[in-house]
Design a protein around this motif. Structure first.
Motif, PDB file in Angstrom:
ATOM      1  N   ALA A 135       0.853  -1.192   0.000  1.00 24.55           N
ATOM      2  CA  ALA A 135       0.000   0.000   0.000  1.00 24.55           C
ATOM      3  C   ALA A 135       0.880   1.230   0.000  1.00 24.55           C
ATOM      4  CB  ALA A 135      -0.928   0.004   1.210  1.00 24.55           C
ATOM      5  N   ASN A 136       0.423   2.288  -0.646  1.00 29.51           N
ATOM      6  CA  ASN A 136       1.228   3.503  -0.688  1.00 29.51           C
ATOM      7  C   ASN A 136       1.243   4.245   0.643  1.00 29.51           C
ATOM      8  OD1 ASN A 136      -1.467   4.312  -0.877  1.00 29.51           O
ATOM      9  ND2 ASN A 136      -0.999   6.086  -2.135  1.00 29.51           N
ATOM     10  N   THR A 137       0.287   3.939   1.519  1.00 38.41           N
ATOM     11  CA  THR A 137       0.290   4.479   2.880  1.00 38.41           C
ATOM     12  C   THR A 137      -0.511   3.541   3.762  1.00 38.41           C
ATOM     13  OG1 THR A 137      -0.217   6.406   4.268  1.00 38.41           O
ATOM     14  CG2 THR A 137      -1.763   5.909   2.514  1.00 38.41           C
ATOM     15  N   THR A 138      -0.139   3.455   5.019  1.00 40.10           N
ATOM     16  CA  THR A 138      -0.853   2.582   5.953  1.00 40.10           C
ATOM     17  C   THR A 138      -1.373   3.337   7.172  1.00 40.10           C
ATOM     18  OG1 THR A 138       1.214   1.995   7.088  1.00 40.10           O
ATOM     19  CG2 THR A 138       0.506   0.556   5.277  1.00 40.10           C
ATOM     20  N   TYR A 139      -1.151   4.655   7.233  1.00 38.17           N
ATOM     21  CA  TYR A 139      -1.568   5.431   8.408  1.00 38.17           C
ATOM     22  C   TYR A 139      -1.965   6.822   7.957  1.00 38.17           C
ATOM     23  CZ  TYR A 139      -1.439   7.681  12.998  1.00 38.17           C
ATOM     24  OH  TYR A 139      -1.767   8.373  14.139  1.00 38.17           O
ATOM     25  N   GLY A 140      -3.052   7.344   8.523  1.00 35.53           N
ATOM     26  CA  GLY A 140      -3.451   8.695   8.220  1.00 35.53           C
ATOM     27  C   GLY A 140      -4.822   9.006   8.777  1.00 35.53           C
TER      28      GLY A 140
ATOM     29  N   PRO B  94     -10.834  11.375   5.781  1.00 37.60           N
ATOM     30  CA  PRO B  94     -10.894  10.212   4.884  1.00 37.60           C
ATOM     31  C   PRO B  94      -9.507   9.902   4.319  1.00 37.60           C
ATOM     32  CG  PRO B  94     -11.680  12.160   3.755  1.00 37.60           C
ATOM     33  CD  PRO B  94     -11.423  12.591   5.167  1.00 37.60           C
ATOM     34  N   LEU B  95      -9.106   8.625   4.400  1.00 33.62           N
ATOM     35  CA  LEU B  95      -7.773   8.209   3.970  1.00 33.62           C
ATOM     36  C   LEU B  95      -7.897   7.431   2.662  1.00 33.62           C
ATOM     37  CD1 LEU B  95      -4.729   7.995   4.637  1.00 33.62           C
ATOM     38  CD2 LEU B  95      -5.248   5.813   5.781  1.00 33.62           C
ATOM     39  N   VAL B  96      -7.249   7.930   1.612  1.00 37.90           N
ATOM     40  CA  VAL B  96      -7.253   7.279   0.304  1.00 37.90           C
ATOM     41  C   VAL B  96      -5.985   6.436   0.177  1.00 37.90           C
ATOM     42  CG1 VAL B  96      -7.325   7.605  -2.195  1.00 37.90           C
ATOM     43  CG2 VAL B  96      -8.562   9.184  -0.696  1.00 37.90           C
ATOM     44  N   VAL B  97      -6.168   5.148  -0.086  1.00 36.71           N
ATOM     45  CA  VAL B  97      -5.045   4.212  -0.142  1.00 36.71           C
ATOM     46  C   VAL B  97      -5.048   3.495  -1.489  1.00 36.71           C
ATOM     47  CG1 VAL B  97      -3.925   2.225   0.943  1.00 36.71           C
ATOM     48  CG2 VAL B  97      -5.179   3.871   2.361  1.00 36.71           C
ATOM     49  N   LEU B  98      -3.863   3.421  -2.107  1.00 32.87           N
ATOM     50  CA  LEU B  98      -3.676   2.639  -3.332  1.00 32.87           C
ATOM     51  C   LEU B  98      -3.018   1.316  -2.967  1.00 32.87           C
ATOM     52  CD1 LEU B  98      -3.542   2.129  -6.392  1.00 32.87           C
ATOM     53  CD2 LEU B  98      -1.359   3.368  -6.406  1.00 32.87           C
TER      54      LEU B  98
END
Length: 508
Positions: A342-347, A350-354
Motif C-alpha cells: 500500500a502507498n500508505t498505511t496510516y493517516g 478520509p484516507l485514500v489508499v492505493l
C-alpha cells in the motif's frame, strides 16, 4: 412510485451486469498462462522469437530455449521481426536510419535515405516499408532498391500488399498498394480519422479515431464489408452514464494474425476493463487476456496462439516495464502466491489508499480485495479505496488463476485516525440577568475530549454542559477540544447584567 420502480430496475440491471461481467473477467481470463520474459518496451513477435528494446538496446528472446540475447545496438526504437530478419529505427549515429539485422550471421546494414525520427519500419519477406514526412517508402533487401510508394503514413506490409492511411475523400482513408500489379485500392468506407492498418489473409483492420482513443474496424477483401470489432460510440452503461463512448478506448495498439485480433483497452465499460484483449474472428467475441488499472495502455502483438505485450509509458498508467507473453494454448500450471503493498498505511480520515498487487509464482488473472470495512469486491489488479471512518482495518487479497487461488491477510494493516479537532459551540443565550442559566452546545468536529472554562472559576468536561452565572459581569467562555492528533479552542463572551432596584428606579 413509478419513478422509484424505474430507478430500481435500472440499478438492478446495472448491478447484475457488473456482477456477470466480473465473473467473466475472473474466469475467462484465467484460461491462459501469462509469463514475464524481460523488461523493456515495444515488443514484436514472429515464430518462436520475441524482440523488444530496453534502454535503446535490442533484445531477442527465444521462446523455445528461453534465452534472452542482446543485439549490438544503441538508440534503437520500434523493432519489427520477420523470419530471420530484424529491423528497427536506429539513432545511434545522431541521424535517423533503419537498421537491418540478420539473425543467423549477426550482420547489420543500414537504410539511410528518406528516414526521419518518427519512421517506424515494418517487414515482410525481403520488403521493408516505413513512412517519412507523410510519404510511404519501400526497400527491397534482396535487390537493395528503394522506391516511393505514395503520400501517406502509418504504413504496414503483408505479403505483396502495402497498407497505409492517407487523405482521401476529404477524410483519412486506408489504401492498399499491390507491389506486383502496382495497383492501389481504397479499402475503407467513408468515415473519419482512421489509421494504423494491419492485414492477414483477406482481412484488413484499422483504428477509427472518431472519438477518444479509437475503436477497431475490420474489412473483408472478399465480401467487401466492414464491421466493428469493438463498440462504435455506445453509451457506457457500466457506471450508468451515456456520456462516454464505450469501446472507444481500443485503437491505440492493434494487431492481427490468423483468426485473431489483439488490442489494448484503456478504459472500463460494459465491454470490459482496461487490459490486453484477444478478439476471435469466427465467433466475433473478445476475451480479456490480462487486466490492468484503468488508464493503462499496452502494446500487444500476436503470432499464432502467442501474444506478447509491454506497457506504453507515454500514456502514463502503471509503472511496469515488463515484457509479457501469453500462450493461449497453455493453461496456468502454478497458482499465484498472493502479495500486496500500500502507498500508505496510516493517516486521518478520509484516507485514500492505493493497494498494489505484487503476487509471485503463477501470474494471477483474478483479484478479490477485502478492505475490512464491509467493501470487499474489487475485481482489479490494483485498487484504490477510501476509508471514511477511524479504525484499524485488516486487508486481504485473494489472487487466482486457472491453477488455483491464494489469499494473504494483513491484520490491522491500515490505521485511520480522526482528523485534527476543530472547536466550535453555541449557547442558547449570550446575555441576561442573574441567576443566568445557559445551555452550551458542542458543535466541534472530530473531538473526543472537551474542557470548558466558564470564566468564573468553574469548569466542566461534559460535551454540552449547562452552567449558571450567579453574579453580574462579563465572562470569557473557552472550549478546548482534543483528540489523538491535537487540540483546538474557541472563545466567546457571556454578559451577565446588573439588576436595578425599584427604589433607584423611582429616584430616577
Amino acid at each position: 412510485m413509478k419513478i422509484n420502480k424505474e430507478l430500481y430496475s435500472i440499478a438492478l440491471v446495472l448491478t447484475v451486469l457488473f456482477f456477470v461481467f466480473s465473473i467473466l473477467i475472473s474466469s475467462v481470463a484465467s484460461a491462459a498462462q501469462v509469463t514475464r520474459i524481460g523488461n523493456g518496451s515495444d515488443p514484436a513477435i514472429y515464430g518462436n522469437k520475441v524482440v523488444w528494446t530496453s534502454g535503446g538496446v535490442i533484445h531477442l528472446y527465444d521462446l523455445t530455449l528461453k534465452i534472452d540475447t542482446t543485439v549490438s545496438s544503441s538508440a534503437a526504437f520500434r523493432p519489427a521481426i520477420y523470419e530471420n530478419k530484424l529491423v528497427w529505427r536506429d539513432e545511434s549515429s545522431g541521424t535517423p536510419r533503419i537498421a537491418v539485422y540478420d539473425i543467423p550471421t549477426g550482420a547489420i546494414t543500414y537504410i539511410t535515405q528518406d528516414v526521419v525520427g518518427s519512421s517506424i519500419p515494418a517487414i515482410y519477406g525481403n520488403i521493408i516499408v516505413w513512412d517519412a514526412n507523410s510519404s510511404v517508402y519501400m526497400h527491397d533487401i534482396s535487390t537493395s532498391t528503394q522506391a516511393w510508394i505514395a503520400q501517406g503514413r502509418t504504413s504496414e506490409i503483408y505479403d505483396t500488399k502495402i497498407l497505409y492511411s492517407a487523405e482521401g475523400r476529404d477524410v483519412t482513408d486506408i489504401f492498399m498498394h499491390d507491389i506486383t500489379t502496382k495497383k492501389t485500392e481504397l479499402v475503407s468506407p467513408y468515415s473519419s480519422d482512421i489509421s494504423y492498418p494491419h492485414m492477414y489473409g483477406n482481412k484488413v483492420i484499422w483504428s477509427n479515431f472518431y472519438s477518444r482513443n479509437g475503436f477497431i474496424q475490420m474489412y473483408d477483401l472478399v465480401t467487401k464489408k466492414t464491421i466493428d470489432v469493438t463498440s462504435d460510440n455506445a453509451g457506457n452503461t457500466l457506471y450508468g452514464s451515456d456520456t462516454i463512448d464505450a469501446g472507444d478506448d481500443t485503437g491505440t495498439h492493434i494487431d492481427i494474425n490468423e483468426d485473431k485480433v489483439v488490442y489494448s483497452k484503456s478504459g472500463d465499460d460494459q465491454f470490459g476493463y482496461a487490459g490486453v484483449y484477444v478478439y476471435d474472428i469466427p465467433s466475433a467475441k473478445s476475451t480479456p487476456v490480462y487486466i490492468y488499472p484503468r488508464g493503462t495502455h499496452t502494446t500487444p502483438d500476436i503470432y499464432n496462439d502467442t501474444i506478447v505485450w509491454g506497457i506504453d509509458s507515454s500514456y502514463g498508467g502503471v509503472n511496469d516495464t515488463g515484457i509479457y507473453i501469453c500462450d493461449l494454448s497453455v493453461t496456468n500450471t502454478l497458482p499465484p502466491v498472493a502479495k500486496f503493498t500500500a502507498n500508505t498505511t496510516y493517516g486521518t480520515a478520509p484516507l485514500v489508499v492505493l493497494f498494489t498487487d505484487t503476487s509471485t509464482d503463477g501470474v494471477p488473472t483474478s483479484w478479490l480485495w477485502d478492505f475490512g470495512d464491509g467493501i470487499y469486491s474489487k475485481h482489479a489488479m490494483n485498487a484504490t479505496h477510501t476509508f471514511t471512518k477511524p479504525g484499524n482495518y485488516t486487508i486481504s487479497l485473494t489472487a487466482g488463476n486457472d491453477a488455483g487461488n491464494n489469499k494473504v491477510m494483513k491484520p490491522n494493516y491500515i490505521v485511520v485516525t480522526n482528523p485534527f479537532p476543530v472547536a466550535n459551540f453555541s449557547s442558547n443565550v449570550t446575555h441576561g440577568y442573574p441567576p443566568l442559566s445557559i445551555q452550551f452546545t458542542d458543535l466541534s468536529q472530530n473531538a473526543t475530549g472537551w474542557n470548558w472554562d466558564f470564566g468564573d472559576g468553574s469548569n466542566s468536561t461534559q460535551r454540552s454542559p449547562v452552567h449558571e452565572y450567579a453574579d453580574p459581569g462579563i465572562y470569557s467562555v473557552n472550549l478546548t477540544v482534543t483528540n489523538e492528533n491535537g487540540t483546538d479552542s474557541k472563545l466567546t463572551t457571556i454578559t451577565v447584567m446588573q439588576l436595578v432596584s425599584r427604589q433607584r428606579q423611582n429616584v430616577v
